[in-house]
Design an enzyme around this catalytic site. Structure first.
Site: not given
Ligand code: ASP
Length: 318
Positions: A182, A210-213, A232-235
């Site tokens: 991301t 699915r919608v992330g952060d 960034t990371g696991v939304g």
């Molecule tokens: N944060 C992003 C999401 O979960 C993914 C990522 O940061 O790589 O959509």
């Protein structure tokens, strides 16, 4: 770290970067391009323009999981999230699960500027992108299509525990090396205005819808008069800790950006474990940092007193 405004920071995603050492040189180059191109805009425009331009360059690179390089969902389709926020005006704009635009970050900025809303989702966001004449997304890259086919074959052969895969993205990311890349930027201009911009294709093999952060202010991005951060990371975990709002709140309460970022990530790690998140943050006094609990998070900066664009946060190339 501390720099003289204007200051621009970018990142290319927190994740399992050790498995991607072969791409490190290219990633460094594109982050530097984004910093240099975005920084140019400080000459004539404010922090939000610089941050959005830097993210647009990263989206266009096709190298990272945003814009042209976005990963695909379980159906093999690209759906993207993006968000922007301007600290001095308190305005924000975001898009969720959009598939039409090549540059979702530009659409997020237009939603902030042209509508009374903050977040528009799905086909309605696509309609706005068409209405405002934005360029169309070219479809997934060859690299993404190849990875998708490999993963689908593995799933069919039962080599990936399906249930685990669907239910626990953090495990899936470790298991499959998925979902980093991301992109995001934060900026502080000479007038003291702060801004944040973020864009993503989300998590590879995510469920449709699915919608992330990255679409949610306070989770994937936040800016006020004190500081600006993008995550960034696991939304799914970042939404639960409201990671960027948390970090910016610590600055408002008196911490420096680097201290606030570290505290927010430490709390996040306590709740969700390592390998789950990273962020970049800058405050109005020019303090900034990139902090993460993953193997790596390529991030870089350019400030009024830096000699050149600097990129950090990557394991050494092979
Ligand atoms: N944060 C992003 C999401 O979960 C993914 C990522 O940061 O790589 O959509």
């Amino acid at each position: 770290m501390r720099g003289k405004p204007p200051i621009l920071l970018v990142h290319g995603g927190a994740g399992a970067w050790r498995a991607h050492r072969d791409r490190i040189e290219e990633v460094c180059k594109v982050l530097k391009d984004a910093l240099i191109t975005g920084y140019e805009l400080f000459k004539s425009a404010s922090a939000i323009e610089a941050a959005v331009e830097a993210v647009r360059v990263l989206e266009d690179s096709g190298l990272l999981n945003a814009g042209v390089g976005s990963v695909v969902d379980v159906r093999g389709e690209v759906t993207m999230d993006a968000g922007v926020m301007e600290g001095c005006s308190g305005r924000a704009g975001a898009v969720a699960a959009t598939s039409y635009p090549k540059n979702p970050v530009v659409l997020a900025k237009l939603i902030m500027e042209k509508t009374n809303h903050i977040l528009i989702a799905g086909r309605y966001a696509d309609e706005l992108a068409r209405l405002w004449g934005l360029q169309k997304h070219p479809g997934p890259t060859q690299y993404v299509i190849k990875r998708y086919s490999e993963l689908i074959s593995k799933l069919r052969r039962g080599e990936i525990p399906n249930e685990r895969f669907r239910k626990n993205y953090a495990v899936a990311r470790q298991l499959l090396g998925l979902g980093h890349d991301t992109v995001g930027a934060v900026a502080l201009d000479e007038s003291g205005c702060l801004a944040a911009a973020v864009s993503t294709g989300g998590i590879m093999m995510k469920l449709p819808g699915r919608v992330g952060d990255s679409a949610i202010p306070g989770a994937g991005f936040y800016a006020d008069r004190h500081a600006s951060a993008t995550a960034t990371g696991v939304g799914e975990t970042i939404i639960m800790t409201f990671l960027t709002l948390r970090a910016v709140t610590y600055v408002r309460q008196g911490l420096r950006a680097d201290e606030a970022g570290r505290r927010a990530i430490n709390e996040h790690t306590k709740l969700f474990g390592k390998g789950t998140a990273g962020l970049i943050i800058v405050d109005r006094n020019g303090f900034f940092d990139g902090v993460y609990n993953t193997e790596g998070m390529p991030w870089g900066y350019l400030a009024g007193d830096s000699k050149e664009a600097v990129v950090l946060g990557l394991p050494n190339p092979p």
